[in-house]
Design a protein around this motif. Structure first.
Motif, mmCIF file in Angstrom:
data_model
loop_
_atom_site.group_PDB
_atom_site.id
_atom_site.type_symbol
_atom_site.label_atom_id
_atom_site.label_comp_id
_atom_site.label_asym_id
_atom_site.label_seq_id
_atom_site.Cartn_x
_atom_site.Cartn_y
_atom_site.Cartn_z
ATOM 1 N N THR A 178 0.847 -1.194 0.000
ATOM 2 C CA THR A 178 0.000 0.000 0.000
ATOM 3 C C THR A 178 0.882 1.243 0.000
ATOM 4 O O THR A 178 2.033 1.213 0.444
ATOM 5 C CB THR A 178 -0.917 0.059 1.241
ATOM 6 O OG1 THR A 178 -0.121 0.237 2.410
ATOM 7 C CG2 THR A 178 -1.762 -1.205 1.368
ATOM 8 N N VAL A 179 0.314 2.335 -0.468
ATOM 9 C CA VAL A 179 1.036 3.607 -0.492
ATOM 10 C C VAL A 179 1.298 4.105 0.922
ATOM 11 O O VAL A 179 2.376 4.640 1.218
ATOM 12 C CB VAL A 179 0.242 4.658 -1.298
ATOM 13 C CG1 VAL A 179 0.859 6.045 -1.147
ATOM 14 C CG2 VAL A 179 0.203 4.260 -2.773
ATOM 15 N N SER A 180 0.351 3.927 1.811
ATOM 16 C CA SER A 180 0.528 4.421 3.184
ATOM 17 C C SER A 180 1.712 3.737 3.869
ATOM 18 O O SER A 180 2.470 4.379 4.608
ATOM 19 C CB SER A 180 -0.752 4.207 4.000
ATOM 20 O OG SER A 180 -1.095 2.832 4.077
ATOM 21 N N GLU A 181 1.894 2.444 3.605
ATOM 22 C CA GLU A 181 3.050 1.732 4.151
ATOM 23 C C GLU A 181 4.347 2.316 3.591
ATOM 24 O O GLU A 181 5.321 2.526 4.324
ATOM 25 C CB GLU A 181 2.967 0.248 3.807
ATOM 26 C CG GLU A 181 1.892 -0.522 4.542
ATOM 27 C CD GLU A 181 1.826 -1.972 4.127
ATOM 28 O OE1 GLU A 181 1.146 -2.756 4.827
ATOM 29 O OE2 GLU A 181 2.447 -2.342 3.106
ATOM 30 N N ALA A 182 4.355 2.563 2.290
ATOM 31 C CA ALA A 182 5.554 3.108 1.647
ATOM 32 C C ALA A 182 5.907 4.474 2.222
ATOM 33 O O ALA A 182 7.076 4.754 2.510
ATOM 34 C CB ALA A 182 5.333 3.201 0.139
ATOM 35 N N GLU A 183 4.908 5.328 2.386
ATOM 36 C CA GLU A 183 5.143 6.674 2.928
ATOM 37 C C GLU A 183 5.756 6.595 4.322
ATOM 38 O O GLU A 183 6.687 7.341 4.652
ATOM 39 C CB GLU A 183 3.833 7.459 2.962
ATOM 40 C CG GLU A 183 3.319 7.850 1.586
ATOM 41 C CD GLU A 183 1.966 8.529 1.652
ATOM 42 O OE1 GLU A 183 1.196 8.217 2.595
ATOM 43 O OE2 GLU A 183 1.668 9.344 0.760
ATOM 44 N N GLU A 184 5.245 5.691 5.138
ATOM 45 C CA GLU A 184 5.753 5.562 6.505
ATOM 46 C C GLU A 184 7.216 5.126 6.505
ATOM 47 O O GLU A 184 8.042 5.652 7.269
ATOM 48 C CB GLU A 184 4.908 4.553 7.289
ATOM 49 C CG GLU A 184 5.362 4.404 8.741
ATOM 50 C CD GLU A 184 4.538 3.388 9.508
ATOM 51 O OE1 GLU A 184 5.000 2.952 10.582
ATOM 52 O OE2 GLU A 184 3.438 3.029 9.044
ATOM 53 N N LEU A 185 7.565 4.165 5.650
ATOM 54 C CA LEU A 185 8.941 3.665 5.610
ATOM 55 C C LEU A 185 9.907 4.721 5.089
ATOM 56 O O LEU A 185 11.043 4.830 5.573
ATOM 57 C CB LEU A 185 9.014 2.407 4.744
ATOM 58 C CG LEU A 185 8.263 1.181 5.273
ATOM 59 C CD1 LEU A 185 8.395 0.021 4.306
ATOM 60 C CD2 LEU A 185 8.762 0.783 6.659
ATOM 61 N N ILE A 186 9.468 5.510 4.125
ATOM 62 C CA ILE A 186 10.312 6.583 3.591
ATOM 63 C C ILE A 186 10.635 7.598 4.679
ATOM 64 O O ILE A 186 11.786 8.025 4.842
ATOM 65 C CB ILE A 186 9.620 7.259 2.392
ATOM 66 C CG1 ILE A 186 9.568 6.294 1.204
ATOM 67 C CG2 ILE A 186 10.352 8.546 1.996
ATOM 68 C CD1 ILE A 186 8.664 6.767 0.082
ATOM 69 N N GLN A 187 9.632 7.970 5.449
ATOM 70 C CA GLN A 187 9.843 8.932 6.527
ATOM 71 C C GLN A 187 10.716 8.346 7.633
ATOM 72 O O GLN A 187 11.555 9.047 8.222
ATOM 73 C CB GLN A 187 8.494 9.384 7.100
ATOM 74 C CG GLN A 187 7.678 10.222 6.137
ATOM 75 C CD GLN A 187 8.427 11.458 5.653
ATOM 76 O OE1 GLN A 187 9.052 12.178 6.449
ATOM 77 N NE2 GLN A 187 8.384 11.703 4.348
ATOM 78 N N LEU A 188 10.554 7.061 7.916
ATOM 79 C CA LEU A 188 11.346 6.414 8.957
ATOM 80 C C LEU A 188 12.818 6.351 8.548
ATOM 81 O O LEU A 188 13.712 6.616 9.375
ATOM 82 C CB LEU A 188 10.809 5.006 9.227
ATOM 83 C CG LEU A 188 11.537 4.198 10.299
ATOM 84 C CD1 LEU A 188 11.548 4.935 11.635
ATOM 85 C CD2 LEU A 188 10.882 2.819 10.457
ATOM 86 N N ALA A 189 13.085 6.009 7.297
ATOM 87 C CA ALA A 189 14.470 5.961 6.812
ATOM 88 C C ALA A 189 15.123 7.330 6.909
ATOM 89 O O ALA A 189 16.297 7.452 7.285
ATOM 90 C CB ALA A 189 14.502 5.454 5.376
ATOM 91 N N LYS A 190 14.358 8.366 6.590
ATOM 92 C CA LYS A 190 14.874 9.734 6.694
ATOM 93 C C LYS A 190 15.195 10.084 8.141
ATOM 94 O O LYS A 190 16.242 10.671 8.442
ATOM 95 C CB LYS A 190 13.851 10.709 6.116
ATOM 96 C CG LYS A 190 14.314 12.155 6.087
ATOM 97 C CD LYS A 190 13.266 13.049 5.434
ATOM 98 C CE LYS A 190 13.721 14.501 5.394
ATOM 99 N NZ LYS A 190 12.689 15.381 4.764
ATOM 100 N N ALA A 191 14.307 9.701 9.056
ATOM 101 C CA ALA A 191 14.515 9.997 10.475
ATOM 102 C C ALA A 191 15.721 9.261 11.036
ATOM 103 O O ALA A 191 16.446 9.779 11.894
ATOM 104 C CB ALA A 191 13.256 9.632 11.270
ATOM 105 N N LYS A 192 15.948 8.057 10.541
ATOM 106 C CA LYS A 192 17.073 7.247 11.016
ATOM 107 C C LYS A 192 18.363 7.544 10.255
ATOM 108 O O LYS A 192 19.424 6.998 10.600
ATOM 109 C CB LYS A 192 16.729 5.755 10.882
ATOM 110 C CG LYS A 192 15.599 5.289 11.797
ATOM 111 C CD LYS A 192 16.009 5.353 13.261
ATOM 112 C CE LYS A 192 14.925 4.790 14.164
ATOM 113 N NZ LYS A 192 15.336 4.805 15.590
#
Length: 349
Positions: free
Chosen positions: A101-115
């Motif tokens: 899903t797109v919502s899953e992808a968006e969350e992972l992109i933001q998490l990678a940026k935060a980490k």
């Protein structure tokens, strides 16, 4: 400048790990195939005696030596596994499709940026010889303005897969996700984001409960792109049929890398990624007022280019090959296709 290979682990050692990742990690000095997650089997360490076997993801993530983890597990597991790996502060390569899903992808992109870690999606078909050749023709503009494009990824596989997860009707399962993600990514690379999508999805194999046939229309301005796949194509059609105002280009799907990997050949061996001459694409167009009809030599395919670029992204902050955002754009098209098929209408993006 000191040289430090990236310590890498696989999340599984099935077909994908065995064929598409481990051979490249083995011969590329920029990487060290450090470990693999196998809950009960020992196939990875039997093939590569120097690597470490992990029985749980938790034990793998607890190993501070590991810098990069490759998520090459079933589609529906990508989100959860990637999230855990990112939270552990490790770089991640996720097999296509990125998520379901797109919502899953968006969350992972933001998490990678935060980490502050690298997140990349393994769309390896960008590194096929046929894709690269078509891309070159399009970039040269020898066809004029594009009028119509059809891209196929067909197979003859009338029987259901023995892998139960591939035939269980859950989100993320079926040929639209598995093969369609390749075709959609290629269309996005060629032409960018379409204006609208229409999809016809179907089940053709006896007793099939998951999509095994699709016909997608991506609407651009002024042309459209058709993406098609069926498991009942015994005699393959050209993979790429492109028509423009000046001419046409027709190309088979002929990249040899997967076949060579299955035969046990190693990347960077002699003639790696070079198609047979009889698979050259046909260009029929007009140049400087003259009509020409000629076969175009195919460019070399090489999945190693992905890993070379990934090394630069991790070690030297270079551009990530196939970013999370690019992976998410594929899922956006898939979600629009699912909605289109359900509602039987064109979906504006």
């Amino acid at each position: 400048m000191s040289f430090s290979p990236i310590q890498t682990a696989l999340c599984s050692f099935g077909m994908s790990g065995y064929l598409f990742h481990a051979p490249f990690l083995e011969v590329n000095s920029k990487y060290n195939l450090y470990g693999a997650l196998e809950r009960t089997k020992n196939e990875a360490v039997e093939k590569y005696p120097q690597i470490k076997t992990f029985r749980t993801l938790e034990s793998l993530l607890a190993d501070d030596t590991i810098e990069l983890v490759i998520v090459n597990t079933p589609n529906i597991t990508h989100y959860d596994l990637t999230k855990q790996i990112l939270n552990a502060g490790k770089n991640v390569v996720v097999e296509k499709p990125f998520t379901v899903t797109v919502s899953e992808a968006e969350e992972l992109i933001q998490l990678a940026k935060a980490k502050n870690v690298v997140l990349s999606v393994y769309h390896n078909r960008r590194y096929d010889s046929d894709f690269r050749t078509v891309e070159k023709i399009l970039n040269e503009g020898v066809l004029g303005d594009i009028v119509d494009v059809t891209i196929h990824y067909d197979r003859y596989v009338p029987d259901l897969s023995y892998k139960v997860h591939k035939e269980t009707p859950t989100v993320g399962v079926g040929s639209l996700y598995d093969l369609g993600s390749h075709l959609i990514d290629q269309a996005l690379q060629f032409f960018g984001r379409p204006n609208a999508v229409f999809a016809d999805l179907d089940y053709k194999r006896p007793n099939s409960k998951v999509v095994d046939y699709f016909d997608l229309k991506l609407y651009y301005e002024p042309h459209k792109v058709t993406l098609k796949s069926s498991y009942f194509v015994r005699e393959p059609l050209p993979a790429y049929v492109i028509h423009g105002t000046k001419g046409s280009f027709i190309k088979t799907k002929a990249d040899v890398q997967e076949t060579d990997l299955q035969a046990g050949k190693k990347p960077e061996s002699e003639n790696w990624g070079i198609e047979p001459n009889n698979e050259m694409g046909l260009l029929h167009t007009e140049k400087e007022g003259k009509i020409i009809k000629e076969h175009i030599p195919s460019l070399k395919g090489d999945y190693m280019n992905y890993y070379d670029a990934l090394y630069e992204a991790i070690r030297n902050n270079a551009t990530v090959p196939v970013s999370g955002k690019e992976g998410m754009q594929v899922i956006q098209i898939i979600e629009a296709a699912l909605l289109s098929d359900k509602e039987r209408k064109v979906i504006d993006l």
